[in-house]
Design a protein around this motif. Structure first.
Motif, PDB file in Angstrom:
ATOM      1  N   ALA A 204       0.826  -1.207   0.000  1.00  9.58           N
ATOM      2  CA  ALA A 204       0.000   0.000   0.000  1.00  9.58           C
ATOM      3  C   ALA A 204       0.860   1.257   0.000  1.00  9.58           C
ATOM      4  N   ALA A 205       1.977   1.239   0.733  1.00 18.19           N
ATOM      5  CA  ALA A 205       2.882   2.395   0.727  1.00 18.19           C
ATOM      6  C   ALA A 205       3.442   2.619  -0.675  1.00 18.19           C
ATOM      7  N   LYS A 206       3.846   1.547  -1.327  1.00 16.77           N
ATOM      8  CA  LYS A 206       4.366   1.658  -2.692  1.00 16.77           C
ATOM      9  C   LYS A 206       3.271   2.130  -3.653  1.00 16.77           C
ATOM     10  N   ALA A 207       2.049   1.654  -3.425  1.00 22.06           N
ATOM     11  CA  ALA A 207       0.930   2.061  -4.277  1.00 22.06           C
ATOM     12  C   ALA A 207       0.672   3.556  -4.163  1.00 22.06           C
ATOM     13  N   ALA A 208       0.771   4.098  -2.957  1.00 28.85           N
ATOM     14  CA  ALA A 208       0.555   5.529  -2.755  1.00 28.85           C
ATOM     15  C   ALA A 208       1.592   6.341  -3.525  1.00 28.85           C
ATOM     16  N   VAL A 224      -5.179   4.655   0.324  1.00 26.00           N
ATOM     17  CA  VAL A 224      -5.094   3.367  -0.378  1.00 26.00           C
ATOM     18  C   VAL A 224      -5.926   2.320   0.341  1.00 26.00           C
ATOM     19  N   TYR A 225      -6.899   1.757  -0.358  1.00 30.59           N
ATOM     20  CA  TYR A 225      -7.672   0.643   0.200  1.00 30.59           C
ATOM     21  C   TYR A 225      -6.761  -0.576   0.290  1.00 30.59           C
ATOM     22  N   ARG A 226      -6.845  -1.286   1.403  1.00 34.51           N
ATOM     23  CA  ARG A 226      -5.897  -2.383   1.632  1.00 34.51           C
ATOM     24  C   ARG A 226      -6.594  -3.610   2.212  1.00 34.51           C
ATOM     25  N   SER A 261     -11.254  11.657 -11.108  1.00 38.79           N
ATOM     26  CA  SER A 261     -10.851  11.091  -9.820  1.00 38.79           C
ATOM     27  C   SER A 261      -9.941   9.898 -10.078  1.00 38.79           C
ATOM     28  N   VAL A 262      -9.343   9.390  -9.007  1.00 35.51           N
ATOM     29  CA  VAL A 262      -8.492   8.200  -9.107  1.00 35.51           C
ATOM     30  C   VAL A 262      -8.842   7.252  -7.964  1.00 35.51           C
ATOM     31  N   THR A 263      -8.433   6.000  -8.120  1.00 39.94           N
ATOM     32  CA  THR A 263      -8.566   5.027  -7.042  1.00 39.94           C
ATOM     33  C   THR A 263      -7.227   4.321  -6.857  1.00 39.94           C
ATOM     34  N   ALA A 264      -6.982   3.889  -5.629  1.00 39.39           N
ATOM     35  CA  ALA A 264      -5.750   3.170  -5.296  1.00 39.39           C
ATOM     36  C   ALA A 264      -6.106   2.061  -4.325  1.00 39.39           C
ATOM     37  N   ARG A 265      -5.701   0.839  -4.660  1.00 40.30           N
ATOM     38  CA  ARG A 265      -6.099  -0.299  -3.827  1.00 40.30           C
ATOM     39  C   ARG A 265      -5.040  -1.399  -3.872  1.00 40.30           C
ATOM     40  N   VAL A 266      -5.008  -2.182  -2.804  1.00 41.81           N
ATOM     41  CA  VAL A 266      -4.132  -3.351  -2.697  1.00 41.81           C
ATOM     42  C   VAL A 266      -4.960  -4.488  -2.121  1.00 41.81           C
ATOM     43  N   HIS A 267      -4.987  -5.612  -2.810  1.00 42.04           N
ATOM     44  CA  HIS A 267      -5.760  -6.762  -2.329  1.00 42.04           C
ATOM     45  C   HIS A 267      -5.428  -7.993  -3.165  1.00 42.04           C
TER      46      HIS A 267
END
Length: 429
Positions: A204-208, A224-226, A261-267
């Motif tokens: 998530a940190a890398k995704a941000a 970031v959704y995680r 808008s944007v979205t950021a997620r990790v799953h």
């Protein structure tokens, strides 16, 4: 060529820092030719000065990092301490004293990247951090320099080697999660406390960081959704194989179709075996970048480890040193779009839902009605029953995450549904 050396200090000297010091020493002549001036390791700040560090002059070792930065003759600081403090204060101190910074600190950059960039700009210094994301893989600089004239719409990738190793072992050997984790720990891929990796915090940190660069907007770790991968089971892999898929822990960053808008997620997610990310094995990383003009680009390589990460650090060192000689600075933060980060509920994708249900007539119709009532269209259904119990696997068409969440909550309230065994998103199709 300038003969006076550029003076460099190391803040931290663990696995990565030690490798950086070794390469600076063994490749000193090459670095001099590439930069246009020699670079000299002028100090190493550590917490445990008594520890033996091969190849490093003991006279360079100090526990007072602040004093090292305030000496007045330092040109570049390499921060490989990690964590938030004292790294944040030390980086700020470096800028205040005219020192450019190379950092590998993903957690700090994800949390306070905007403030650090502002401090670097205020004092006319560089902040480079290729090593903070995906180890040796050149990714940050291509995205913020090579693709600066393009429009990036989507980034999807495997950015944590530990989790990829675990999931790869579960897929290839049929091992359970704990068994695969134990192997990763024994081989040194997983820390004694693997929480940051397996719960998705590292990714998530890398995704941000990547989202901020890709979309020219500020994305913090909290945006970031995680979801972690500790609940992924052998049964999930069996279902994935029946669909021609495997399972990966993915970082997915997307620009909305309207560009507003944007979205950021990790799953964890199922991806088709035909997708290039499905073949990324062991502890390797790979990132797909989709840009309007360049199309689809894939970056692949070792995502962690002392030598690979040191390679990225040294690449930044060369770039920052060249800037120093040219009395210039490289690209700073680009956040002109100021796009909002949409909640996870707005994300649209497909889903794989596994339900434990009663094995009796009418159950499937009841479940299908629940999906329809929440606006989620069913693509396929598979049911297996035995001794009054059944497993029902539903794969949906694309739907909003909020609609799927409402569907699952309603399913849990049905008398015929004994439990929701797993929910997995389906990506990369």
């Amino acid at each position: 060529m300038r003969t006076r050396p550029l003076k460099v200090v190391l803040l931290g000297c663990g696995v990565v820092g030690s490798e950086v010091a070794r390469i600076m020493t063994t490749h000193a002549d090459d670095l001099t030719q590439r930069i246009g001036a020699p670079v000299e390791l002028a100090g190493v700040a550590v917490r445990r000065p008594s520890k033996v560090r091969e190849g490093i002059d003991p006279s360079l070792i100090t526990t007072d990092a602040t004093a090292l930065l305030k000496r007045g003759d330092i040109d570049i600081a390499i921060e490989v301490i990690g964590g938030i403090e004292p790294a944040r204060t030390l980086i700020t101190t470096a800028f205040e004293h005219g020192i450019s910074v190379v950092s590998a600190n993903k957690a700090l950059l994800a949390q306070d990247g905007a403030a650090l960039h502002a401090a670097a700009e205020q004092h006319g210094r560089d902040l480079y951090y290729e090593a903070a994301v995906a180890g040796a893989i050149p990714l940050v600089r291509p995205m913020r320099e090579s693709l600066a004239g393009d429009k990036i719409n989507r980034v999807m990738g495997i950015v944590n080697g530990t989790t990829n190793f675990i999931l790869d072992k579960m897929d290839s050997t049929g091992a359970g999660y704990q068994e695969a984790l134990d192997e990763a720990t024994a081989l040194g891929y997983a820390e004694a406390d693997p929480t940051a990796d397996v719960e998705g915090y590292d990714a998530a940190a890398k995704a941000a960081i990547l989202a901020g660069i890709a979309f020219h907007t500020r994305v913090r770790l909290d945006d970031v959704y995680r979801e972690g991968m500790t609940e992924v089971s052998a049964a999930d892999f069996a279902s994935a194989k029946r669909m021609g898929c495997t399972i990966k822990l993915l970082a997915i960053l997307e620009r909305a179709a309207d560009g507003e808008s944007v979205t950021a997620r990790v799953h964890p997610a199922m991806i088709p075996l035909s997708h290039p990310l499905a073949s990324v094995r062991e502890a390797y990383n790979a990132v797909f970048v989709e840009a309007e003009a360049a199309g689809r680009l894939m970056f692949y390589g070792p995502g962690a480890g002392g030598a690979p990460t040191a390679s990225a650090v040294l690449g930044d060192l060369v770039a920052v040193a060249r800037n120093k000689l040219a009395e210039a600075t490289g690209p700073g933060e680009s956040a002109y779009t100021q796009l909002p980060v949409s909640p996870m509920g707005d994300v649209v994708t497909r889903y794989h839902i596994s339900l434990d249900v009663a094995d009796k007539p009418g159950v499937l119709a009841q479940v299908a009605t629940t999906f329809a009532e929440h606006g989620v269209s069913i693509d396929t259904v598979r049911q297996q029953g035995k001794d009054g119990e059944a497993s029902l696997v539903v794969v949906t068409h694309r739907a909003a995450d909020a609609a799927l969440s409402g569907t699952v909550e309603a399913l849990r309230k049905l008398d015929t549904v004994r439990g929701v065994a797993s929910i997995m998103r389906v990506e990369g199709e």
